[in-house]
Scaffold this motif. Structure first.
Motif, PDB file in Angstrom:
ATOM      1  N   ARG A 101       0.764  -1.358  -0.197  1.00 44.22           N
ATOM      2  CA  ARG A 101      -0.236  -0.140  -0.060  1.00 44.22           C
ATOM      3  C   ARG A 101       0.904   1.269   0.020  1.00 44.22           C
ATOM      4  N   ASN A 102       1.956   1.165   0.475  1.00 40.64           N
ATOM      5  CA  ASN A 102       2.798   2.582   0.418  1.00 40.64           C
ATOM      6  C   ASN A 102       3.684   2.629  -0.825  1.00 40.64           C
ATOM      7  N   GLN A 103       3.369   1.635  -1.717  1.00 39.11           N
ATOM      8  CA  GLN A 103       4.272   1.648  -3.139  1.00 39.11           C
ATOM      9  C   GLN A 103       3.242   2.410  -4.195  1.00 39.11           C
ATOM     10  N   ALA A 104       3.874   2.945  -5.366  1.00 39.20           N
ATOM     11  CA  ALA A 104       3.143   3.451  -6.515  1.00 39.20           C
ATOM     12  C   ALA A 104       2.448   2.195  -7.058  1.00 39.20           C
ATOM     13  N   PRO A 105       0.919   2.340  -7.290  1.00 42.60           N
ATOM     14  CA  PRO A 105       0.398   1.062  -7.881  1.00 42.60           C
ATOM     15  C   PRO A 105       0.838   0.853  -9.414  1.00 42.60           C
ATOM     16  N   VAL A 106       0.921  -0.233  -9.873  1.00 45.73           N
ATOM     17  CA  VAL A 106       1.428  -0.698 -11.152  1.00 45.73           C
ATOM     18  C   VAL A 106       0.618   0.016 -12.117  1.00 45.73           C
ATOM     19  N   LEU A 107      -0.595  -0.119 -11.835  1.00 43.99           N
ATOM     20  CA  LEU A 107      -1.867   0.190 -12.758  1.00 43.99           C
ATOM     21  C   LEU A 107      -1.834   1.602 -12.977  1.00 43.99           C
ATOM     22  N   ALA A 108      -1.340   2.513 -11.903  1.00 43.75           N
ATOM     23  CA  ALA A 108      -1.647   3.763 -11.945  1.00 43.75           C
ATOM     24  C   ALA A 108      -0.346   4.535 -11.442  1.00 43.75           C
ATOM     25  N   PRO A 109       0.565   4.432 -11.889  1.00 36.43           N
ATOM     26  CA  PRO A 109       2.104   5.071 -11.493  1.00 36.43           C
ATOM     27  C   PRO A 109       1.830   6.567 -11.141  1.00 36.43           C
ATOM     28  N   LEU A 110       0.936   7.388 -11.737  1.00 35.47           N
ATOM     29  CA  LEU A 110       0.799   8.465 -11.448  1.00 35.47           C
ATOM     30  C   LEU A 110       0.508   9.026 -10.034  1.00 35.47           C
ATOM     31  N   PHE A 111      -0.043   8.019  -9.360  1.00 31.86           N
ATOM     32  CA  PHE A 111      -0.330   8.245  -7.937  1.00 31.86           C
ATOM     33  C   PHE A 111       0.765   8.087  -6.993  1.00 31.86           C
ATOM     34  N   ARG A 112       0.764   8.696  -5.774  1.00 28.65           N
ATOM     35  CA  ARG A 112       1.889   8.295  -5.041  1.00 28.65           C
ATOM     36  C   ARG A 112       2.143   7.141  -4.336  1.00 28.65           C
ATOM     37  N   SER A 113       0.852   6.381  -4.162  1.00 32.65           N
ATOM     38  CA  SER A 113       0.520   5.113  -3.506  1.00 32.65           C
ATOM     39  C   SER A 113      -0.676   4.581  -3.839  1.00 32.65           C
ATOM     40  N   ALA A 170      -6.010  -7.901 -11.734  1.00 34.84           N
ATOM     41  CA  ALA A 170      -5.744  -8.140 -10.223  1.00 34.84           C
ATOM     42  C   ALA A 170      -4.168  -8.128  -9.953  1.00 34.84           C
ATOM     43  N   ALA A 171      -3.332  -8.931 -10.802  1.00 36.99           N
ATOM     44  CA  ALA A 171      -2.116  -9.053 -10.643  1.00 36.99           C
ATOM     45  C   ALA A 171      -1.392  -7.704 -10.802  1.00 36.99           C
ATOM     46  N   ARG A 172      -1.762  -6.927 -11.540  1.00 37.13           N
ATOM     47  CA  ARG A 172      -0.932  -5.594 -11.595  1.00 37.13           C
ATOM     48  C   ARG A 172      -1.327  -4.846 -10.665  1.00 37.13           C
ATOM     49  N   ALA A 173      -2.647  -4.835 -10.474  1.00 37.76           N
ATOM     50  CA  ALA A 173      -3.303  -3.890  -9.095  1.00 37.76           C
ATOM     51  C   ALA A 173      -2.488  -4.456  -7.802  1.00 37.76           C
ATOM     52  N   LYS A 174      -2.146  -5.765  -7.741  1.00 37.36           N
ATOM     53  CA  LYS A 174      -1.274  -6.070  -6.472  1.00 37.36           C
ATOM     54  C   LYS A 174       0.163  -6.029  -6.665  1.00 37.36           C
ATOM     55  N   GLY A 175       0.853  -5.198  -7.687  1.00 40.03           N
ATOM     56  CA  GLY A 175       1.981  -4.925  -7.799  1.00 40.03           C
ATOM     57  C   GLY A 175       2.818  -5.959  -8.575  1.00 40.03           C
ATOM     58  N   GLU A 176       2.135  -7.204  -9.255  1.00 36.26           N
ATOM     59  CA  GLU A 176       2.993  -7.848  -9.862  1.00 36.26           C
ATOM     60  C   GLU A 176       3.263  -7.370 -11.291  1.00 36.26           C
ATOM     61  N   PRO A 177       4.350  -7.534 -11.640  1.00 34.35           N
ATOM     62  CA  PRO A 177       4.950  -6.670 -13.029  1.00 34.35           C
ATOM     63  C   PRO A 177       4.270  -7.656 -14.205  1.00 34.35           C
ATOM     64  N   GLY A 178       4.161  -6.796 -15.335  1.00 29.89           N
ATOM     65  CA  GLY A 178       3.707  -7.749 -16.609  1.00 29.89           C
ATOM     66  C   GLY A 178       2.990  -6.471 -17.336  1.00 29.89           C
ATOM     67  N   PRO A 179       2.694  -7.038 -18.664  1.00 32.38           N
ATOM     68  CA  PRO A 179       1.826  -6.141 -19.603  1.00 32.38           C
ATOM     69  C   PRO A 179       0.566  -5.623 -19.147  1.00 32.38           C
ATOM     70  N   PRO A 180       0.281  -4.381 -19.559  1.00 32.47           N
ATOM     71  CA  PRO A 180      -1.168  -3.904 -18.992  1.00 32.47           C
ATOM     72  C   PRO A 180      -2.227  -4.656 -19.391  1.00 32.47           C
ATOM     73  N   PRO A 181      -3.361  -4.995 -18.404  1.00 33.66           N
ATOM     74  CA  PRO A 181      -4.270  -5.841 -18.782  1.00 33.66           C
ATOM     75  C   PRO A 181      -5.089  -5.168 -19.887  1.00 33.66           C
ATOM     76  N   ASN A 182      -5.690  -6.127 -20.780  1.00 37.54           N
ATOM     77  CA  ASN A 182      -6.694  -5.732 -21.797  1.00 37.54           C
ATOM     78  C   ASN A 182      -8.178  -5.730 -21.343  1.00 37.54           C
ATOM     79  N   ASP A 183      -8.172  -6.614 -20.223  1.00 35.24           N
ATOM     80  CA  ASP A 183      -9.772  -6.649 -19.857  1.00 35.24           C
ATOM     81  C   ASP A 183      -9.698  -7.021 -18.348  1.00 35.24           C
ATOM     82  N   ILE A 184     -10.755  -7.231 -17.989  1.00 33.39           N
ATOM     83  CA  ILE A 184     -10.997  -7.520 -16.398  1.00 33.39           C
ATOM     84  C   ILE A 184     -11.740  -8.792 -16.049  1.00 33.39           C
ATOM     85  N   ASP A 185     -11.015  -9.682 -15.382  1.00 30.58           N
ATOM     86  CA  ASP A 185     -11.855 -10.925 -14.968  1.00 30.58           C
ATOM     87  C   ASP A 185     -12.432 -10.890 -13.543  1.00 30.58           C
ATOM     88  N   LEU A 186     -13.798 -11.169 -13.422  1.00 28.15           N
ATOM     89  CA  LEU A 186     -14.805 -10.854 -12.568  1.00 28.15           C
ATOM     90  C   LEU A 186     -15.480 -12.380 -12.065  1.00 28.15           C
TER      91      LEU A 186
END
Length: 205
Positions: free
Chosen positions: A2-14, A117-133
């Protein structure tokens, strides 16, 4: 994480900052600090610190009602609209899906999985094209598909629902094992292990 910049949104500080802004700007609600902490799933001190920064930046405003301090987005800020657009893409699915599923009866569990979910949790990888629910329960399937179409239009990514009955969700399939082994974002009722935990508690009782 939670203290790191999110992979999906690096423009935000955390991640905390992105979560707080999502709750306030995407729902257009006015929330107390306590409610905001609960909704975002963050410790109160973190919320207090991040809200203070965002108030100073002019992106949020607050007011007092008795002893309660209410926070909302600052509609006069020129940064509000572009920030909201970014949030819709990167964190909007969680907020919007949760809000929409609240109106559907029979939902027991709901969570995001897969690459988003993986990108949002900080796992590196390509940007997701869709969202699995994943949605588990005895519910109106068409209502869930309707929610997914509406959220897809709002966030600019296709939301792909996997809908299971409670019995199906307890099966030991390769697909479910893979889901359980990878990051998820809980939306309602816990993640993929919640059912197993509930079942074990019931047997123990």
């Amino acid at each position: 994480m939670r203290n790191q910049a999110p992979v999906l949104a690096p423009l935000f500080r955390s991640e905390a900052q992105a979560l707080l802004l999502s709750e306030l700007l995407l729902t257009a609600e006015e929330l107390s600090m306590t409610d905001l902490a609960e909704r975002a799933g963050l410790p109160y001190p973190t919320v207090h610190r991040e809200v203070g920064r965002l108030l100073e930046a002019g992106l949020l405003v607050d007011r007092r009602v008795g002893r309660t301090r209410l926070i909302r987005g600052n509609e006069q800020s020129p940064l509000l609209a572009p920030t909201r657009e970014i949030l819709l893409t990167v964190t909007g699915p969680v907020v919007l899906i949760r809000e929409a599923l609240a109106g559907i009866g029979g939902v027991e569990n709901a969570f995001l999985f897969g690459s988003f979910a993986a990108r949002a949790k900080g796992e590196p990888g390509p940007p997701p094209n869709d969202i699995d629910l994943m949605v588990i329960g005895s519910l109106d399937v068409q209502a869930v598909y309707r929610v997914c179409r509406e959220v897809s239009d709002s966030v600019g990514r296709i939301v792909n629902p996997t809908i299971m009955s409670p019995e199906e969700a307890e099966e030991q399939t390769g697909f479910l094992e893979e889901v359980r082994a990878n990051p998820v974002i809980e939306i309602y009722g816990g993640g993929p292990d919640a059912r197993a935990t509930d079942a074990g508690a019931a047997e123990g009782g």
